[in-house]
Motif scaffolding. Structure first.
Motif, PDB file in Angstrom:
ATOM      1  N   GLU A 228       0.828  -1.201   0.000  1.00 15.28           N
ATOM      2  CA  GLU A 228       0.000   0.000   0.000  1.00 15.28           C
ATOM      3  C   GLU A 228       0.865   1.255   0.000  1.00 15.28           C
ATOM      4  N   ARG A 229       1.872   1.241   0.841  1.00 15.05           N
ATOM      5  CA  ARG A 229       2.774   2.395   0.887  1.00 15.05           C
ATOM      6  C   ARG A 229       3.500   2.578  -0.448  1.00 15.05           C
TER       7      ARG A 229
ATOM      8  N   ARG B  30       1.111   4.173  -2.952  1.00 15.66           N
ATOM      9  CA  ARG B  30       0.929   5.601  -2.659  1.00 15.66           C
ATOM     10  C   ARG B  30       2.157   6.391  -3.128  1.00 15.66           C
TER      11      ARG B  30
END
Lengths: 357, 357, 357, 357
Positions: free
Chosen positions: D56-57, D60
């Motif tokens: 997820e990081r 992003r």
């Protein structure tokens, strides 16, 4: 990516995902600052073209910027590569013609200060931008400098109450170019150097000018007075705003010691000191030299970050993410005060603002 | 006005309406600072006598101070004029004898730092003052400097929370006198110069020393190392307090650049930066020299106000208006840490505090 | 010690070995600053008398100063105790009468600024001092402030070349007294507060005024405008000197934030920044408050040392050791510029200097 | 543009005309600083890939950086896009493996500090880079900060003579991550935060470490001491160099007030004060708050320019225009001192350097 026409509604803007394609007109000192920023330091910008009438300087600029070539005229550049925004950094007397041409081609405009030589030119530029629904941003980069931005925010937050006095100064190491020193072809130091101070006083003082009084001397380069009638290298001015706040500015060019741009706002509940001369947070102390720090020698160093932020703002406005913060009207107001101050120097009398046709 | 004996109850004090009569012992640099202050700048004080063993220097001092003569010994002065307080500014190895004599004569004492050469001397001085019920104030004048006072008050007000680290430094332009450079007859730079830093760390750190580690070098005056065994001109030390706050200090003598005394306290909620090198709020900026300010060249200038305040406090204590703020115990604690630091330098090991007999 | 008449030749002076006996007239805020200095901090001075028309205030002053009583009139004091110098700190409209009386009694005079209400009064004072061969020193104490002194010396040493622009400002927390706010009985803030700036511009600029233009507003205490016609609390002025250097000053009273007095001199080879707002070299940094330093709240604190130096200079001049550095002519020049600036505010036009009868 | 192998002779470098293609490993706070710089602010660099294990990081980060995707492992990135340089910003315990992998793939390496967990890891990294003839630059970005650079240059120019004492400090608002607070898996604050200070002392002091003594306390986050044996949040250290210069450093994490990184070098002919807490040259003065300036809250702001310069240097080295200024040996020396300081904290004794196997 095809060239994009401005949208029918209001200011035309490029898609947010796309990079903004920029053409810088003029490869002098200010032009190279802008060109390098758009080339290397402004997110979502792409420097596509540089225009420079002097061939050799243009070639050198292109090489430094990693471009294949420089164009010799704006029209040539616009005809050759897709462009979204034009940055005008040429001598003041060329601004109006270039800006109107850019606007008519549907290009957004970032124009160096002073905006133009006359209020009529300003009006033409503003109208052309309005007709073409393009952005017309004037390069008062102090509005993007961290120290000035912090001050403005604190004023807006009411932290110093109501502004009573705004002081602003600019002193720089280099004379304006000859055409600007000659008041028959330019508006002198107050226009070329102190435009920023006129703008700062209005911006931070929060009112409109109602009068200006100015005094000038020729102390640093008196030999130029013969060549350029009306030449002065030292000037001060007092301004009154319609909210009864008072403004003061001073300018000296050339000044021997470096580059100096500071301001101060006294309000009913506090004071703000803005900017400083010191460049680097390194202090050397020796018996012989005393306590020594390095100071700014050039506007390029003092406002390095402000120029990048200004360019970033231009790109953000074109991409539709921000509203233009410094418009043609700001440029016109500053020029009007400069013209009135020059009149005051000539007549020895205060001059009411706005100027009446 | 007859001479006044200390009162039976506690510290003997003079009447509030009277002026306090002061004898300064020693007319060296520190002695003259004190003498001039008591002569001209301390309300309710009257400089009655100066004692100086060196006749010529004594005569010169008397003349500068507008006194008829200088005395060659403390007893002579005490026998000749009524005195309330004695200020001891002679070399450290003379402090104990002079202080004990003054106490036994019922005189209040302001004694220069370091308090003495040994802890035994300190104990004798403290006991003599206690027995005679006189004030024994040690001249840690930083406790009266506006910058240090403001810091102490802010710490006490809880504005930076609990102190975690205290840094303090002293660097000065002149070597301690030969007897002090020789660790067989003195305690070196850490005693003569950095006593203040040891006191500052304890005072602002708010705890008692539990250990010290120190390192020294001889970089500025290595030629003195042959003459004075154990001589060092550069030292750093780390202290631990019983509240787990940590202290750091450094000292260099002679340092070429001027006089430097600054401190810093980091607390759990903020930091205090104390003191600065700059002397005068005048900045000159020129292309050639850069941005130049004047810095302190001497402790006399840096702590001019602190010395007056210290003397004023001494007088106020004698007059019963204030409680003594820096006592013999403060002097003893600083000396103990100095002795331990010197031991650490010799052994290369940390030394626990308090020292055990 | 008998009273001493001025010597026949030039300024009469007391013997160097004697203390100078001083009478302070007026026990208001400025009067007490002077009285305390002459009482405690000025070598070779002795405060002999305080004069105060308001009995209660006089008694309080006498007690604070350790004097037996206060006198209610200058003549009474002069008749009662031997006096060498008179310090005039009463309201401006009383200066001329007191100064003339002191001069006629053969007393040297230190007179607070502004020197008087009118140029005619100034002329009377100058003539009376000349006739009596006494010193007439005007209390422009900035000339004795370390920061201003350092600047003046550097200008005289040629370190910044030829002065082109001098900026000076004074902003203070308290309104001038009612009689001064009323331009029918006083000359307003420009006289009571900004006299110093007019003097600074002439002193550091190195020329004589040739014109002044001033603008004023009433932004901080507009309610006073009804009571006092012509009242203003915010003013700026531009001055021209006969060497073509330009001067700028501003003043606000009352200003909410503290006491502020700074100056700046731009020369052909450098710039001097003089003075600062910061009072204590202690910086506290916390997350919530940011980086915080203490600033000056009062002229008493900002110019504490300058007042002592000024008084010391007065005593040194009386004792014949120094030549008077700030004369009646300096006071008269400043007043003339103030009067012209007030006229400029009224008329909206620049005013030429010197004023023509 | 095809991928380029290192040249046979010495360090392999890309052609000057080409852009250097960069892969940043780790999209945490430091990773994003580097990634944004290589994306937008480093001339002749092109950010080609970001590697982040947390999906997820990574996604992003890719979006913020205008990249199509993030890779989950370095090998994956290297297999997918041509890369010239790898920037390692992941937790310390991963540095060695990643650096060795990058080197073996022929990629130049910019590795965040501390270099690794053990000296053995450092040796592996240095050897791998040497074998592959690639650059191994350690991210001591202070070496590129304008204030530190100016100081270094002045030392090298002999302006302060021979260094006697170097003081350096780092205090930051955020705790190191849990694995670093636990001395069983990390080397604590001295490694994660104060690595810079160890490097600064050696770099500016101009010698090699010969001993270190360190003391630590747990005053800000004592609750962590139970969870993490050996945890400390406050530390000081004293270092000796082989040229007899002495070093001092301190660290606190978390510190409440902001981010603080300053240094000071005292030499035989002068002193250098390096860095400051103040962030913006805007001062607000109000009665209530005093004199207030904004200070640094984060290393990202304090060293914004240094990170860009460091990255620019990395690119310049890869392009063959500059010689690497901070090598694996610098990282290894700093780690060695950290390990010795931690040993000193545990044992209470000074530790000799270099450490003996």
């Amino acid at each position: 990516m095809a060239d994009r026409a401005p949208s029918a509604s209001g200011i035309g803007r490029v898609d947010v995902d796309d990079e903004v394609r920029v053409c810088v007109v003029g490869a002098g000192r200010a032009g190279m600052v802008h060109a390098e920023n758009f080339r290397w330091r402004v997110p979502y910008a792409r420097l596509e073209a540089v225009v420079e009438v002097e061939a050799e300087r243009g070639a050198r600029a292109a090489e430094e910027l990693g471009l294949k070539k420089a164009y010799s005229a704006l029209e040539e550049a616009l005809a050759s590569v897709p462009i979204d925004g034009v940055v005008i950094t040429t001598p003041t007397f060329t601004h109006a013609e270039l800006a109107v041409a850019a606007a008519r081609a549907g290009k957004h405009i970032l124009c160096e200060k002073p905006m133009a030589l006359t209020l009529e030119e300003c009006d033409l530029m503003i109208q052309a931008a309005k007709d073409a629904a393009v952005i017309l941003q004037i390069a008062f980069m102090r509005r993007f400098d961290p120290a000035f931005v912090a001050a403005k925010r604190q004023i807006d937050d009411g932290l110093i109450g109501r502004p009573q006095i705004v002081r602003s100064l600019t002193r720089g190491p280099t004379l304006p170019p000859p055409w600007a020193c000659d008041v028959r072809t330019g508006n002198g130091m107050l226009a070329e150097v102190n435009s920023h101070d006129f703008d700062t006083i209005r911006w931070l003082g929060g009112g409109s000018y109602t009068s200006v009084f100015s005094q000038a001397s020729t102390l640093k380069a008196p030999e130029l007075k013969e060549e350029y009638p009306g030449f002065y290298d030292t000037a001060v001015a007092v301004l009154r705003l319609d909210n009864d706040a008072l403004g003061m500015l001073d300018g000296i060019c050339p000044v021997d010691y470096g580059y100096d741009a500071r301001a101060e706002v006294v309000g009913s509940e506090g004071v703000l000191l803005i900017g400083e001369l010191r460049e680097t947070a390194t202090t050397r102390v020796t018996r012989q030299d005393g306590m020594v720090e390095r100071h700014y020698g050039s506007w390029r160093d003092r406002f390095r970050k402000a120029y990048v932020e200004e360019a970033t703002h231009f790109v953000a406005c074109i991409r539709g993410n921000q509203e233009p913060a410094v418009t043609g009207w700001d440029g016109r107001h500053a020029l009007e005060a400069v013209l009135a101050a020059n009149q005051s120097i000539r007549t020895g009398q205060p001059v009411a603002l706005p100027l009446t046709g």
